[in-house]
Design an enzyme around this catalytic site. Structure first.
Site, PDB file in Angstrom:
ATOM      1  N   LYS A  14       0.564  -1.143   0.744  1.00 56.48           N
ATOM      2  CA  LYS A  14      -0.225  -0.255   0.062  1.00 56.48           C
ATOM      3  C   LYS A  14       1.227   1.124  -0.161  1.00 56.48           C
ATOM      4  O   LYS A  14       0.615   2.002  -0.841  1.00 56.48           O
ATOM      5  CB  LYS A  14      -1.106  -0.062   0.846  1.00 56.48           C
ATOM      6  CG  LYS A  14      -2.306  -0.934   1.181  1.00 56.48           C
ATOM      7  CD  LYS A  14      -3.021  -1.188   1.819  1.00 56.48           C
ATOM      8  CE  LYS A  14      -1.891  -1.384   3.754  1.00 56.48           C
ATOM      9  NZ  LYS A  14      -1.654  -2.786   4.000  1.00 56.48           N
ATOM     10  N   ARG A  89     -10.229   0.976   8.514  1.00 55.50           N
ATOM     11  CA  ARG A  89      -9.528  -1.069   8.937  1.00 55.50           C
ATOM     12  C   ARG A  89     -10.480  -1.018   9.492  1.00 55.50           C
ATOM     13  O   ARG A  89     -10.539  -2.587  10.306  1.00 55.50           O
ATOM     14  CB  ARG A  89      -8.346  -0.644   9.912  1.00 55.50           C
ATOM     15  CG  ARG A  89      -7.661  -1.187   8.780  1.00 55.50           C
ATOM     16  CD  ARG A  89      -6.196  -0.785  10.259  1.00 55.50           C
ATOM     17  NE  ARG A  89      -4.858  -1.528   9.997  1.00 55.50           N
ATOM     18  CZ  ARG A  89      -3.834  -1.045   9.416  1.00 55.50           C
ATOM     19  NH1 ARG A  89      -3.313  -0.220   8.470  1.00 55.50           N
ATOM     20  NH2 ARG A  89      -2.672  -1.642   9.516  1.00 55.50           N
ATOM     21  N   ARG A 128      12.280  -6.829   5.587  1.00 58.28           N
ATOM     22  CA  ARG A 128      11.563  -4.833   5.682  1.00 58.28           C
ATOM     23  C   ARG A 128      12.582  -4.813   7.503  1.00 58.28           C
ATOM     24  O   ARG A 128      12.767  -3.972   7.897  1.00 58.28           O
ATOM     25  CB  ARG A 128      10.970  -4.282   5.955  1.00 58.28           C
ATOM     26  CG  ARG A 128      10.634  -2.864   5.825  1.00 58.28           C
ATOM     27  CD  ARG A 128       9.482  -2.003   5.699  1.00 58.28           C
ATOM     28  NE  ARG A 128       8.263  -2.908   6.669  1.00 58.28           N
ATOM     29  CZ  ARG A 128       7.565  -2.317   6.066  1.00 58.28           C
ATOM     30  NH1 ARG A 128       6.893  -1.413   5.908  1.00 58.28           N
ATOM     31  NH2 ARG A 128       5.971  -2.155   6.946  1.00 58.28           N
ATOM     32  N   ARG A 134      11.314   0.060  11.827  1.00 59.68           N
ATOM     33  CA  ARG A 134       9.152  -0.571  12.289  1.00 59.68           C
ATOM     34  C   ARG A 134       9.239  -1.372  13.079  1.00 59.68           C
ATOM     35  O   ARG A 134      10.024  -2.434  13.371  1.00 59.68           O
ATOM     36  CB  ARG A 134       8.798  -0.710  11.189  1.00 59.68           C
ATOM     37  CG  ARG A 134       8.295   0.940  10.440  1.00 59.68           C
ATOM     38  CD  ARG A 134       6.873   0.698   9.485  1.00 59.68           C
ATOM     39  NE  ARG A 134       6.179   0.316  10.030  1.00 59.68           N
ATOM     40  CZ  ARG A 134       4.858  -0.251   9.640  1.00 59.68           C
ATOM     41  NH1 ARG A 134       4.527  -0.143   8.248  1.00 59.68           N
ATOM     42  NH2 ARG A 134       3.879  -0.942   9.842  1.00 59.68           N
ATOM     43  N   ARG A 146      -0.763  -9.082  13.466  1.00 62.08           N
ATOM     44  CA  ARG A 146      -1.508  -8.212  12.681  1.00 62.08           C
ATOM     45  C   ARG A 146      -1.521  -8.989  11.839  1.00 62.08           C
ATOM     46  O   ARG A 146      -2.743  -7.808  11.364  1.00 62.08           O
ATOM     47  CB  ARG A 146      -0.213  -6.926  11.682  1.00 62.08           C
ATOM     48  CG  ARG A 146       0.531  -5.817  12.494  1.00 62.08           C
ATOM     49  CD  ARG A 146       1.523  -5.826  12.217  1.00 62.08           C
ATOM     50  NE  ARG A 146       1.995  -4.836  11.103  1.00 62.08           N
ATOM     51  CZ  ARG A 146       3.517  -4.469   9.960  1.00 62.08           C
ATOM     52  NH1 ARG A 146       4.128  -5.315  10.988  1.00 62.08           N
ATOM     53  NH2 ARG A 146       3.233  -4.444   9.106  1.00 62.08           N
TER      54      ARG A 146
END
Ligand code: AP5
Ligand code: MG
Length: 196
Positions: A14, A89, A128, A134, A146
């Protein structure tokens, strides 16, 4: 105005595709994840309130993100349109967004939903996590949390917009440019229909 939702699970691309789409279509990018991370970095009361929830990979309360989106829209009165990334969401967030947009005499034109296999999502985010700061990418458990939140609470948002025939599913695997072309095609089709 042309408002779109870029929808998909964590790691579906996204953020990556949003950067390219706002450059091509001149939209204002609103990412609730980015807004929340900025609150945390600035150690605001809101940031402190959501920090632990986000670190565990859980959703933050609807009221908080709805208010954030409301202010962000008010702060951009001259936007040509908004690209919503990571919002809505939950069904409650989707209903609140529809209401906010209708108060501004506009609506969601299209929901582009990126489809990516679970293995690929986990791999992308773990990768990542090796280089980014993060905190929610650091552990596989948090990444899985998540994804669980996504299936439990967020997948229903696509059903909400499917009722209004606004959802286009796009395969989110392949090169970034291939996916961008497919997303752009759907937007171009939608914008041409509007002008007829
Ligand atoms: P948020 O920031 O929205 O994160 P997310 O949905 O978990 O998704 P990501 O940002 O990790 O992934 P993405 O889909 O943007 O993919 P990206 O382009 O980065 O939310 C974080 C947290 O904030 C939530 O858990 C929650 O706590 C809170 N929150 C946010 N919004 C909320 C809301 N509305 N309500 C309640 N709580 C909320 O790509 C991922 C990786 O893949 C990158 O490394 C990228 O380089 C790579 N990649 C991208 N495309 C490709 C490709 N085609 N091939 C290979 N790799 C690719
Ligand atoms: Mg993102």
């Amino acid at each position: 105005m042309f408002n779109l939702i870029l929808f998909g699970p964590p790691g579906s691309g996204k953020g990556t595709q949003s950067e390219k789409l706002i450059a091509r279509y001149g939209l204002k990018h609103l990412s609730t994840g980015d807004l929340l991370r900025s609150e945390i970095a600035r150690e605001t009361p809101l940031g402190l309130a959501v920090k632990n929830l986000m670190a565990r990979g859980e959703l933050v309360p609807d009221e908080i993100v709805i208010e954030m989106i409301n202010s962000a829209m008010d702060n951009n009165p001259r936007a040509n349109g908004f690209l919503f990334d990571g919002f809505p969401r939950t069904t409650a967030q989707a209903e609140a967004l529809d209401k906010l947009l209708s108060q501004k005499d506009t609506e969601i034109a299209i929901v582009l939903a990126l489809q990516v296999s679970e293995n690929e999502l986990v791999n992308r985010l773990l990768k990542r996590g090796q280089t980014s700061d993060r905190i929610d990418d650091q552990k596989e458990d948090t990444i899985r949390a998540r994804l669980t939140e996504y299936y439990k609470k967020t997948a229903a948002v696509a059903e909400h917009y499917a009722k209004f025939d606004k959802v286009k599913n796009i395969k989110g695997e392949g090169t970034i440019d291939e996916i961008f072309d497919k997303l752009s095609d759907e937007i171009d089709k939608k914008q041409n229909v509007k002008q007829d």
